[in-house]
Design a protein around this motif. Structure first.
Motif, mmCIF file in Angstrom:
data_model
loop_
_atom_site.group_PDB
_atom_site.id
_atom_site.type_symbol
_atom_site.label_atom_id
_atom_site.label_comp_id
_atom_site.label_asym_id
_atom_site.label_seq_id
_atom_site.Cartn_x
_atom_site.Cartn_y
_atom_site.Cartn_z
ATOM 1 N N GLU A 160 -6.851 9.519 0.586
ATOM 2 C CA GLU A 160 -8.280 9.854 0.659
ATOM 3 C C GLU A 160 -8.621 11.103 -0.146
ATOM 4 O O GLU A 160 -9.771 11.539 -0.172
ATOM 5 C CB GLU A 160 -8.695 9.984 2.142
ATOM 6 N N THR A 161 -7.607 11.673 -0.816
ATOM 7 C CA THR A 161 -7.844 12.869 -1.640
ATOM 8 C C THR A 161 -7.166 12.712 -3.005
ATOM 9 O O THR A 161 -6.563 13.653 -3.514
ATOM 10 C CB THR A 161 -7.330 14.145 -0.931
ATOM 11 N N SER A 174 2.869 10.494 -0.763
ATOM 12 C CA SER A 174 1.557 10.298 -1.371
ATOM 13 C C SER A 174 1.085 8.888 -1.062
ATOM 14 O O SER A 174 1.861 8.041 -0.623
ATOM 15 C CB SER A 174 1.590 10.563 -2.875
ATOM 16 N N GLY A 175 -0.194 8.664 -1.267
ATOM 17 C CA GLY A 175 -0.740 7.354 -0.938
ATOM 18 C C GLY A 175 -1.933 7.011 -1.797
ATOM 19 O O GLY A 175 -2.602 7.890 -2.360
ATOM 20 N N PHE A 176 -2.145 5.710 -1.946
ATOM 21 C CA PHE A 176 -3.336 5.188 -2.620
ATOM 22 C C PHE A 176 -3.826 3.985 -1.832
ATOM 23 O O PHE A 176 -3.011 3.189 -1.346
ATOM 24 C CB PHE A 176 -3.016 4.732 -4.058
ATOM 25 N N VAL A 177 -5.122 3.871 -1.680
ATOM 26 C CA VAL A 177 -5.701 2.724 -0.987
ATOM 27 C C VAL A 177 -6.896 2.215 -1.789
ATOM 28 O O VAL A 177 -7.684 3.008 -2.298
ATOM 29 C CB VAL A 177 -6.160 3.095 0.440
ATOM 30 N N VAL A 178 -6.994 0.904 -1.920
ATOM 31 C CA VAL A 178 -8.137 0.277 -2.586
ATOM 32 C C VAL A 178 -8.971 -0.445 -1.536
ATOM 33 O O VAL A 178 -8.442 -1.294 -0.799
ATOM 34 C CB VAL A 178 -7.656 -0.752 -3.627
ATOM 35 N N LEU A 189 0.193 9.445 8.485
ATOM 36 C CA LEU A 189 -1.093 10.165 8.458
ATOM 37 C C LEU A 189 -1.244 10.962 7.163
ATOM 38 O O LEU A 189 -2.333 11.030 6.581
ATOM 39 C CB LEU A 189 -1.212 11.093 9.677
ATOM 40 N N LEU A 190 -0.150 11.568 6.706
ATOM 41 C CA LEU A 190 -0.203 12.325 5.443
ATOM 42 C C LEU A 190 -0.427 11.376 4.260
ATOM 43 O O LEU A 190 -1.151 11.712 3.313
ATOM 44 C CB LEU A 190 1.076 13.144 5.248
ATOM 45 N N ALA A 191 0.207 10.213 4.290
ATOM 46 C CA ALA A 191 -0.015 9.222 3.219
ATOM 47 C C ALA A 191 -1.490 8.826 3.183
ATOM 48 O O ALA A 191 -2.098 8.721 2.108
ATOM 49 C CB ALA A 191 0.867 7.993 3.435
ATOM 50 N N GLN A 192 -2.069 8.613 4.363
ATOM 51 C CA GLN A 192 -3.483 8.260 4.442
ATOM 52 C C GLN A 192 -4.350 9.408 3.900
ATOM 53 O O GLN A 192 -5.285 9.183 3.136
ATOM 54 C CB GLN A 192 -3.859 7.967 5.901
ATOM 55 N N GLY A 236 5.244 14.305 -9.397
ATOM 56 C CA GLY A 236 4.465 13.121 -9.020
ATOM 57 C C GLY A 236 2.968 13.333 -8.942
ATOM 58 O O GLY A 236 2.249 12.491 -8.391
ATOM 59 N N VAL A 237 2.496 14.414 -9.498
ATOM 60 C CA VAL A 237 1.046 14.675 -9.468
ATOM 61 C C VAL A 237 0.307 13.626 -10.307
ATOM 62 O O VAL A 237 0.728 13.325 -11.420
ATOM 63 C CB VAL A 237 0.743 16.092 -9.994
ATOM 64 N N PRO A 238 -0.770 13.049 -9.764
ATOM 65 C CA PRO A 238 -1.544 12.058 -10.521
ATOM 66 C C PRO A 238 -2.253 12.699 -11.716
ATOM 67 O O PRO A 238 -2.878 13.750 -11.557
ATOM 68 C CB PRO A 238 -2.572 11.533 -9.503
#
Lengths: 320, 320
Positions: B309-310, B195-199, B302-305, A312-314
């Motif tokens: 952010e990375t 994993s996470g993504f935020v816009v 917290l890990l998703a966040q 799942g690595v981007p």
């Protein structure tokens, strides 16, 4: 006359091409090639088209203008390259191919021959999609796109090659390409990362992330047999001024904005999957689903599949 | 009597605790502490509870049995640790805290004091969730969970701290925890990656992947003002024998199986958010939402966040 041939008939989407031959007097189906002679004969018979088991022989002998590629997924890349090398334009069922090496070979053949490859992304031409493109300005800046594409597996009627990774290419390669394409269309994203996850070859998600936009495309072969539809395909667009729910399988577009409660948007007529692309080719134009676009969305689907197979690595991507 | 105090009243979920004081004769609200005296007074007045601006002073002076933590998100970690150190059980509005360092401190305080922390995961007690848990065996092995949690921002009424990353903690920290918890509940996942993504701080997705299961939780603050509801919260469970759509905001559970067409499942009564946890504490038991569970799902959010952010890199996790 526009002379159309079929190179690979393993997928019933062959009918996307024959539907146009049925509809347009100046389109002629001249030949069908498939390693299975029986299959080739079945599609050729109604049109008195020639039958081949080798698409190379077909390309040499009948010299078509346009080649429809709809064979076993793993065989498609070579068929596309061969058709381009024979000077034909190509109309390809998805997936266009199953490996990045295939895609590079197609990209090279396109550059060398100057011929076009258009990918059949039929969701583009659904009434709901056309209406959504029409009203998308009402949604402000679209930051989020979420799609779900459940499909019935119908295990007993699936051919064996469908369960062979090398011939099938993987869940995301196969199914995610439509929603990746639509997501790019609505967000205008041109670079970012793509990642993927797949469970048991049958349930997966592809995620595209880039400046200001996030696209999540879930796809699966787990829609229960008891469902009244093959799959309740949906997409939600989330913008700064409103949201839209594209309910493709229900033929509804529901829009909610800062000022307006949820309401159905009237839908225009749609187009048949191969209607506009074949008309464009016949008129000497590049179809609206351009070669560059088909190559890009195929690359993204292949990268999503690669990501899914490596934790799942981007993976980074950019529009060439 | 069970003596309840409130340490931090910035979020209106304070009402989760006062609702139980209203409902249960043996529950007493003894004190409310908040840096804003006005806010503390507002919640304390109907109960003639004592008012404090310093929760440490409150803990020393009133010696409560149970402390409800519902302050500014960034202040919660310290309030939880202080309450545990004072020998109290804690009932915490989500997010439990906003940093992994906070979480480690809470984990250490729990271990040292033997007190419990229960996280208010109210979706657990909705009729739709209870019904889905009841019928989930009909779905076979659940491979996929997709949730969407849109929320209205209501910008003019949001306090300033909500837009300060340090005090708010981030979109996924705040909103994804409910669906992460429910996803684990339905799949039984105990390890994998997150994993996470935020816009633009307002639209995001958290993804949990592990052996045989994939959980995708989309959350946002972009639900349009024109929507009739705060958010059309939904979750879809995809199993080998069927699917279930949990339509929380519509109070419907729709199940489709290999043999049965889509049908609504009758719903039981639900529970108020703090009802079962406070009854468990009063009876000397650990609530059904255990300390370990609250710590785990907070860590995952917290890990998703952190992942978001990375660049969305998947981070490994396992149940302690």
């Amino acid at each position: 006359m526009t002379r159309i041939a079929i190179a690979g008939a393993a997928h019933p989407h062959v009918a996307y091409a024959t539907a146009e031959v049925d509809a347009v007097d100046s389109f002629e189906l001249v030949a069908v090639a498939d390693p299975s002679r029986e299959l080739a004969e079945r599609w050729a018979a109604p049109y008195d088209a020639k039958v081949f088991t080798d698409h190379q022989a077909m390309l040499r002998e009948v010299e078509p203008d346009i080649v429809m590629v709809a064979g076993i997924y793993g065989d498609r890349g070579q068929a596309v390259v061969d058709a381009l090398n024979a000077g034909c334009h190509v109309i390809a069922d998805k997936p266009l191919c199953t490996t990045l090496a295939d895609l590079d070979a197609i990209t090279e053949a396109v550059r060398r021959t100057g011929r076009h490859v258009t990918l059949l992304l039929e969701k583009r031409y659904y009434p709901v999609t056309l209406a959504a493109l029409e009203i998308s300005g009402q949604l402000g800046t679209i930051h989020g796109v979420t799609a779900s594409g459940p499909h019935k597996l119908n295990r007993p009627t699936r051919p064996a090659w469908f369960f062979d990774r090398a011939q099938y290419g993987g869940l995301l390669t196969d199914l995610a390409v439509h929603d990746i394409d639509a997501g790019l269309l609505f967000t205008g994203l041109t670079s970012g990362t793509v990642s993927g996850f797949v469970v048991d070859t049958s349930y997966g998600v592809a995620t595209l992330s880039g400046p200001g936009a996030l696209i999540t495309a879930g796809v699966d072969w787990m829609n229960p047999a008891g469902s009244p539809m093959h799959g309740d395909y949906r997409m939600k667009l989330v913008g700064t001024e409103g949201t839209a729910e594209l309910l493709w399988a229900r033929n509804r577009l529901v829009v909610t904005t800062t000022e307006l409660a949820p309401h159905d948007v009237p839908l225009p007529a749609g187009h048949r999957p191969a209607e506009l692309p074949l008309q464009a080719f016949a008129a000497g134009n590049e179809p609206d689903i351009t070669t560059a676009r088909g190559l890009l969305v195929t690359r993204l689907a292949l990268l999503a599949q690669q990501s899914a197979e490596t934790g799942g690595v981007p993976l980074p991507w950019t529009t060439p």
